[in-house]
Design a protein around this motif. Structure first.
Motif, mmCIF file in Angstrom:
data_model
loop_
_atom_site.group_PDB
_atom_site.id
_atom_site.type_symbol
_atom_site.label_atom_id
_atom_site.label_comp_id
_atom_site.label_asym_id
_atom_site.label_seq_id
_atom_site.Cartn_x
_atom_site.Cartn_y
_atom_site.Cartn_z
ATOM 1 N N VAL A 182 25.754 -17.076 26.800
ATOM 2 C CA VAL A 182 24.491 -16.635 27.383
ATOM 3 C C VAL A 182 23.670 -17.873 27.713
ATOM 4 O O VAL A 182 23.720 -18.876 26.990
ATOM 5 C CB VAL A 182 23.725 -15.699 26.416
ATOM 6 N N GLU A 183 22.940 -17.826 28.801
ATOM 7 C CA GLU A 183 22.055 -18.903 29.217
ATOM 8 C C GLU A 183 20.619 -18.387 29.166
ATOM 9 O O GLU A 183 20.337 -17.284 29.615
ATOM 10 C CB GLU A 183 22.375 -19.353 30.648
ATOM 11 N N TRP A 184 19.739 -19.200 28.603
ATOM 12 C CA TRP A 184 18.311 -18.836 28.553
ATOM 13 C C TRP A 184 17.510 -19.984 29.113
ATOM 14 O O TRP A 184 17.613 -21.108 28.661
ATOM 15 C CB TRP A 184 17.895 -18.561 27.106
ATOM 16 N N ARG A 185 16.711 -19.678 30.129
ATOM 17 C CA ARG A 185 15.785 -20.671 30.679
ATOM 18 C C ARG A 185 14.384 -20.164 30.422
ATOM 19 O O ARG A 185 14.033 -19.046 30.805
ATOM 20 C CB ARG A 185 16.018 -20.894 32.167
ATOM 21 N N SER A 186 13.575 -20.961 29.771
ATOM 22 C CA SER A 186 12.268 -20.535 29.279
ATOM 23 C C SER A 186 11.392 -19.947 30.377
ATOM 24 O O SER A 186 11.327 -20.494 31.492
ATOM 25 C CB SER A 186 11.547 -21.727 28.637
ATOM 26 N N PRO A 187 10.691 -18.852 30.090
ATOM 27 C CA PRO A 187 9.747 -18.299 31.062
ATOM 28 C C PRO A 187 8.567 -19.223 31.312
ATOM 29 O O PRO A 187 7.807 -19.021 32.266
ATOM 30 C CB PRO A 187 9.294 -16.986 30.396
ATOM 31 N N GLU A 188 8.400 -20.236 30.451
ATOM 32 C CA GLU A 188 7.310 -21.190 30.651
ATOM 33 C C GLU A 188 7.684 -22.254 31.676
ATOM 34 O O GLU A 188 6.855 -23.075 32.044
ATOM 35 C CB GLU A 188 6.945 -21.838 29.315
ATOM 36 N N ALA A 189 8.948 -22.254 32.095
ATOM 37 C CA ALA A 189 9.399 -23.157 33.167
ATOM 38 C C ALA A 189 9.485 -22.358 34.468
ATOM 39 O O ALA A 189 9.400 -21.131 34.480
ATOM 40 C CB ALA A 189 10.754 -23.762 32.824
ATOM 41 N N LEU A 190 9.670 -23.062 35.561
ATOM 42 C CA LEU A 190 9.821 -22.391 36.847
ATOM 43 C C LEU A 190 11.172 -21.686 36.873
ATOM 44 O O LEU A 190 12.174 -22.226 36.419
ATOM 45 C CB LEU A 190 9.732 -23.429 37.968
ATOM 46 N N GLU A 191 11.193 -20.464 37.379
ATOM 47 C CA GLU A 191 12.436 -19.714 37.546
ATOM 48 C C GLU A 191 13.160 -19.463 36.234
ATOM 49 O O GLU A 191 14.343 -19.758 36.081
ATOM 50 C CB GLU A 191 13.359 -20.441 38.538
ATOM 51 N N GLY A 192 12.461 -18.922 35.254
ATOM 52 C CA GLY A 192 13.094 -18.595 33.980
ATOM 53 C C GLY A 192 13.970 -17.360 34.096
ATOM 54 O O GLY A 192 13.746 -16.476 34.929
#
Length: 320
Positions: A175-185
């Motif tokens: 699974v990949e998680w990109r923080s919602p606090e970054a652009l395009e989470g």
């Protein structure tokens, strides 16, 4: 150790083989820490312990976990802000001597494998069932399956054509998680056989994966380029995207960590049930004497009560 050290936002309770971290409830405590409530961290899961100056006359005691020991940090992949780090205990500056004592105590309990990556998760992941609302759908996890239910107001036409999705954990490799606090989470599942297939980019047109994306993969071979995943997360039925107020860290990161832990557990063959405790047998008498001397200094300085001094001294002597 059996002692308790209370700081800002958290309290650490020291046990013989672990540290129990309890997070305070209140408007000043980051919501991620409130959602975690408490975490038991075995000494075997730690690589080091640091004590550094903090802001506005505080000191920061931090237990540094071994790589691969905590599913939450594996999912976060370095994207957490300092204030949301569950391994930091912020203390008033006048308690620096006491913090130094506990830091030394923890360091003395680290085993020879502390400098090596962990071969399994040692800190428990948040428990299912879990769910959160993303920008384009609702994500749910019952411990065995992840479900995405699309919102007509946010989901792309590609996702509507694919329909609502359900992914058994046994069919995933990561699974990949990109923080919602970054652009395009986003949160993106990686089905088995698609490890490394296709570019990993964000919900928009720009790249989104770099050092900040949390990815757990198995050793299964990658597939030919023809089977690559959609380049954009907003077009991938195995992903949900975040937005303002959608997929906040305190909801989506524990979700990702729980999925990671379940994927890893399903991938590995059962091993011996209980994790071995890090025990070093009897301690060096010189080390015990030094710790009793240090304890005496704390007692004289008024940082340790008479009862605490006697109990701790007896405990140290018992280790000879």
């Amino acid at each position: 150790m059996g002692d308790v050290l209370a700081g800002i936002h958290a309290t650490w309770e020291f046990d013989i083989d672990s540290v129990l971290i309890r997070f305070e409830r209140g408007i000043r405590t980051p919501r991620l820490l409130q959602s975690l409530r408490e975490r038991r961290v075995p000494h075997a899961a730690l690589s080091s312990v640091t004590l550094t100056p903090g802001k506005r006359g505080t000191v920061v005691l931090r237990a540094v976990p071994r790589p691969g020991a905590d599913p939450l940090l594996e999912a976060a992949a370095g994207q957490l802000k300092d204030g949301c780090d569950p391994y930091r205990l912020v203390l008033p500056g006048e308690r620096e001597t006491l913090a130094e004592y506990y830091a030394d105590e923890l360091r003395a309990r680290l085993g020879p494998e502390a400098g090596e990556p962990a071969d399994r998760f040692m800190v428990a992941a948040p428990e299912a069932p879990m769910h959160f609302k993303a920008y384009d759908g609702r994500a749910s996890f019952d411990g065995d399956r992840i479900s995405f239910r699309w919102f007509w107001t946010g989901a792309s036409s590609e996702k509507w054509k694919a329909g609502d999705q359900t992914f058994p954990v046994t069919e995933l490799s990561g699974v990949e998680w990109r923080s919602p606090e970054a652009l395009e989470g986003y949160l993106r599942l990686v089905p088995r056989g698609l490890e490394g297939a296709g570019p990993v980019t964000g919900a928009g047109t720009g790249p989104a994966a770099g050092p900040g994306s949390g990815l757990l993969t198995s050793t299964a071979p990658s597939v030919p380029p023809a089977a690559a995943r959609p380049a954009r997360a907003d077009q991938d039925p195995a992903a949900v995207i975040f937005g303002l107020g959608y997929g906040p860290v305190h909801e989506s990161l524990p979700f990702a960590a729980a999925v990671l832990e379940s994927v890893r557990r399903k991938q590995t063959t059962p091993v011996a049930a209980a994790a071995a405790l890090v025990g070093a047998g009897r301690r060096d008498p010189a080390d015990i004497a030094e710790r009793i001397r240090h304890l005496g200094e704390l007692h004289q300085a008024g940082l340790v009560t008479d009862d605490e001094f006697r109990a701790k001294k007896a405990q140290l002597l018992a280790e000879l």
